[in-house]
Design a protein around this motif. Structure first.
Motif, PDB file in Angstrom:
ATOM      1  N   UNK A 196     -35.333 -66.529  68.114  1.00  0.00           N
ATOM      2  CA  UNK A 196     -34.204 -65.825  67.497  1.00  0.00           C
ATOM      3  C   UNK A 196     -33.478 -64.966  68.530  1.00  0.00           C
ATOM      4  N   UNK A 197     -34.259 -64.336  69.420  1.00  0.00           N
ATOM      5  CA  UNK A 197     -33.654 -63.512  70.455  1.00  0.00           C
ATOM      6  C   UNK A 197     -32.847 -64.372  71.424  1.00  0.00           C
ATOM      7  N   UNK A 198     -33.374 -65.536  71.775  1.00  0.00           N
ATOM      8  CA  UNK A 198     -32.652 -66.452  72.655  1.00  0.00           C
ATOM      9  C   UNK A 198     -31.333 -66.881  72.022  1.00  0.00           C
ATOM     10  N   UNK A 199     -31.360 -67.155  70.708  1.00  0.00           N
ATOM     11  CA  UNK A 199     -30.135 -67.552  70.012  1.00  0.00           C
ATOM     12  C   UNK A 199     -29.125 -66.407  70.028  1.00  0.00           C
ATOM     13  N   UNK A 200     -29.604 -65.174  69.835  1.00  0.00           N
ATOM     14  CA  UNK A 200     -28.712 -64.008  69.865  1.00  0.00           C
ATOM     15  C   UNK A 200     -28.110 -63.833  71.258  1.00  0.00           C
ATOM     16  N   UNK A 201     -28.897 -64.100  72.298  1.00  0.00           N
ATOM     17  CA  UNK A 201     -28.390 -63.995  73.661  1.00  0.00           C
ATOM     18  C   UNK A 201     -27.381 -65.099  73.956  1.00  0.00           C
TER      19      UNK A 201
ATOM     20  N   UNK B 242     -16.049 -56.428  81.944  1.00  0.00           N
ATOM     21  CA  UNK B 242     -15.570 -56.667  80.583  1.00  0.00           C
ATOM     22  C   UNK B 242     -16.511 -57.633  79.862  1.00  0.00           C
ATOM     23  N   UNK B 243     -17.014 -58.627  80.591  1.00  0.00           N
ATOM     24  CA  UNK B 243     -17.958 -59.583  80.009  1.00  0.00           C
ATOM     25  C   UNK B 243     -19.249 -58.888  79.596  1.00  0.00           C
ATOM     26  N   UNK B 244     -19.727 -57.968  80.421  1.00  0.00           N
ATOM     27  CA  UNK B 244     -20.940 -57.212  80.089  1.00  0.00           C
ATOM     28  C   UNK B 244     -20.729 -56.413  78.809  1.00  0.00           C
ATOM     29  N   UNK B 245     -19.574 -55.766  78.690  1.00  0.00           N
ATOM     30  CA  UNK B 245     -19.284 -54.992  77.478  1.00  0.00           C
ATOM     31  C   UNK B 245     -19.296 -55.889  76.251  1.00  0.00           C
ATOM     32  N   UNK B 246     -18.761 -57.099  76.380  1.00  0.00           N
ATOM     33  CA  UNK B 246     -18.791 -58.038  75.258  1.00  0.00           C
ATOM     34  C   UNK B 246     -20.227 -58.389  74.873  1.00  0.00           C
ATOM     35  N   UNK B 247     -21.087 -58.536  75.882  1.00  0.00           N
ATOM     36  CA  UNK B 247     -22.506 -58.804  75.613  1.00  0.00           C
ATOM     37  C   UNK B 247     -23.128 -57.651  74.823  1.00  0.00           C
ATOM     38  N   UNK B 248     -22.882 -56.422  75.277  1.00  0.00           N
ATOM     39  CA  UNK B 248     -23.457 -55.252  74.614  1.00  0.00           C
ATOM     40  C   UNK B 248     -22.976 -55.141  73.170  1.00  0.00           C
ATOM     41  N   UNK B 249     -21.686 -55.382  72.950  1.00  0.00           N
ATOM     42  CA  UNK B 249     -21.129 -55.283  71.595  1.00  0.00           C
ATOM     43  C   UNK B 249     -21.683 -56.382  70.695  1.00  0.00           C
ATOM     44  N   UNK B 250     -21.842 -57.586  71.234  1.00  0.00           N
ATOM     45  CA  UNK B 250     -22.395 -58.687  70.453  1.00  0.00           C
ATOM     46  C   UNK B 250     -23.827 -58.380  70.034  1.00  0.00           C
ATOM     47  N   UNK B 251     -24.628 -57.887  70.965  1.00  0.00           N
ATOM     48  CA  UNK B 251     -26.017 -57.549  70.654  1.00  0.00           C
ATOM     49  C   UNK B 251     -26.082 -56.409  69.640  1.00  0.00           C
TER      50      UNK B 251
ATOM     51  N   UNK C 124     -23.956 -55.690  67.360  1.00  0.00           N
ATOM     52  CA  UNK C 124     -23.565 -56.175  66.034  1.00  0.00           C
ATOM     53  C   UNK C 124     -24.720 -56.871  65.321  1.00  0.00           C
ATOM     54  N   UNK C 125     -25.730 -57.304  66.098  1.00  0.00           N
ATOM     55  CA  UNK C 125     -26.889 -57.973  65.502  1.00  0.00           C
ATOM     56  C   UNK C 125     -28.104 -57.052  65.435  1.00  0.00           C
ATOM     57  N   UNK C 126     -27.876 -55.770  65.677  1.00  0.00           N
ATOM     58  CA  UNK C 126     -28.971 -54.806  65.586  1.00  0.00           C
ATOM     59  C   UNK C 126     -29.917 -54.834  66.766  1.00  0.00           C
ATOM     60  N   UNK C 127     -29.437 -55.308  67.917  1.00  0.00           N
ATOM     61  CA  UNK C 127     -30.282 -55.401  69.108  1.00  0.00           C
ATOM     62  C   UNK C 127     -29.835 -54.353  70.120  1.00  0.00           C
TER      63      UNK C 127
ATOM     64  N   UNK D 219     -35.809 -55.925  71.347  1.00  0.00           N
ATOM     65  CA  UNK D 219     -36.081 -57.040  70.445  1.00  0.00           C
ATOM     66  C   UNK D 219     -35.182 -56.995  69.224  1.00  0.00           C
ATOM     67  N   UNK D 220     -35.378 -57.952  68.310  1.00  0.00           N
ATOM     68  CA  UNK D 220     -34.583 -58.006  67.080  1.00  0.00           C
ATOM     69  C   UNK D 220     -34.840 -56.749  66.256  1.00  0.00           C
ATOM     70  N   UNK D 221     -33.757 -56.076  65.850  1.00  0.00           N
ATOM     71  CA  UNK D 221     -33.854 -54.830  65.090  1.00  0.00           C
ATOM     72  C   UNK D 221     -34.759 -53.813  65.795  1.00  0.00           C
ATOM     73  N   UNK D 222     -34.752 -53.866  67.118  1.00  0.00           N
ATOM     74  CA  UNK D 222     -35.636 -53.011  67.905  1.00  0.00           C
ATOM     75  C   UNK D 222     -35.060 -51.605  68.041  1.00  0.00           C
ATOM     76  N   UNK D 223     -35.948 -50.636  68.138  1.00  0.00           N
ATOM     77  CA  UNK D 223     -35.538 -49.251  68.392  1.00  0.00           C
ATOM     78  C   UNK D 223     -35.895 -48.856  69.825  1.00  0.00           C
ATOM     79  N   UNK D 224     -36.101 -49.882  70.693  1.00  0.00           N
ATOM     80  CA  UNK D 224     -36.593 -49.615  72.052  1.00  0.00           C
ATOM     81  C   UNK D 224     -35.702 -48.636  72.801  1.00  0.00           C
ATOM     82  N   UNK D 225     -34.370 -48.823  72.696  1.00  0.00           N
ATOM     83  CA  UNK D 225     -33.445 -47.948  73.433  1.00  0.00           C
ATOM     84  C   UNK D 225     -32.809 -46.900  72.522  1.00  0.00           C
ATOM     85  N   UNK D 226     -33.276 -46.836  71.269  1.00  0.00           N
ATOM     86  CA  UNK D 226     -32.621 -45.961  70.293  1.00  0.00           C
ATOM     87  C   UNK D 226     -32.727 -44.497  70.688  1.00  0.00           C
TER      88      UNK D 226
END
Length: 242
Positions: free
Chosen positions: A33-38, A159-168, A170-173, A208-215
């Motif tokens: 699931x994480x690979x698909x999100x990436x 700009x591409x990195x920012x898009x990655x961060x925003x995409x992740x 949006x999926x709670x990552x 990880x998915x719905x992770x609070x690692x960096x919260x």
């Protein structure tokens, strides 16, 4: 062994063989699931604007279970050990922390104008000196973009990195965009298979998915921003022109 009650030791007690297999299956499914999100995050990254269609960036991906991730943690250990006032204990703690990060993305910026192999977008050394670096864990000399095209390509990668961060997000990552001495070492560049003309725009650490690692880090950052913001939004950051 369908109804096996064999107990296997763990850090928190004992698990049956079935429970171990179930946890292993859950880890596999979470990685998938994480690979698909990436995949979706990198697809969003490709939507970042780039001048003259240079498409200057690419990504390297590895999960915590991979050999590359373990190698990265060891590189972090060696770099930390070389810092002033550091210690073996501090370096070990940093390595263990990095080993627990679920996934990484590394953003490379390629020099599409450079056809002679000159390291204009990489470390400020020639190819002979680069291969002869005595300490693979010492940060190489920083070399900023030298031409307008290089600057535009680097901006596109950011700009591409920012898009990655925003995409992740949006999926709670959770994620963190990191730079610093680790990504400027020869050992790291070799790990991600960077050419001498490639620039590394950032190392993205991914929870990880719905992770609070960096919260907790994020909340601490937001608290400090709210408390110490030096510039006002209107009239300073945002200025309306007549």
């Amino acid at each position: 062994l369908e109804h096996s009650t064999i107990l296997l030791p763990t850090e928190n007690g004992h698990l049956t063989e079935q429970q171990v297999q179930q946890r292993q299956q859950e880890r596999v499914e979470e990685e998938q699931k994480l690979m698909a999100a990436l995949d979706r995050a990198v697809k969003a990254a490709t939507m970042a604007p780039n001048h003259k269609r240079t498409e200057p960036f690419s990504f390297r991906r590895f999960l915590s279970s991979s050999q590359s991730a373990q190698r990265l943690a060891d590189i972090c250990y060696e770099v930390t050990l070389r810092k002033p006032n550091s210690s073996e204990a501090v370096a070990r703690k940093k390595r263990e922390k990095w080993r627990k990060i679920p996934a990484f993305l590394v953003t490379l910026v390629h020099d599409n104008q450079n056809h002679e192999g000159t390291p204009a977008a990489g470390p400020n050394v020639d190819s002979t000196t680069y291969t002869a670096v005595s300490d693979a864990y010492q940060a190489l000399e920083y070399s900023p973009p030298l031409t307008e095209r290089q600057l535009e390509d680097y901006a596109s990668a950011c700009a591409a990195i920012e898009n990655v961060l925003l995409s992740l997000h949006s999926e709670g990552i959770g994620s963190k965009w990191a730079t610093g001495p680790v990504i400027r070492t020869k050992s790291f560049r070799d790990l991600v298979q960077a050419k001498s003309t490639d620039r590394i725009a950032g190392l993205i650490m991914i929870g990880g998915l719905n992770s609070t690692y960096f919260e907790s880090e994020r909340e601490e950052y937001l608290t400090n921003v709210r408390r110490h913001r030096r510039r006002a939004m209107h009239g300073d950051v945002l200025i309306d022109l007549p």
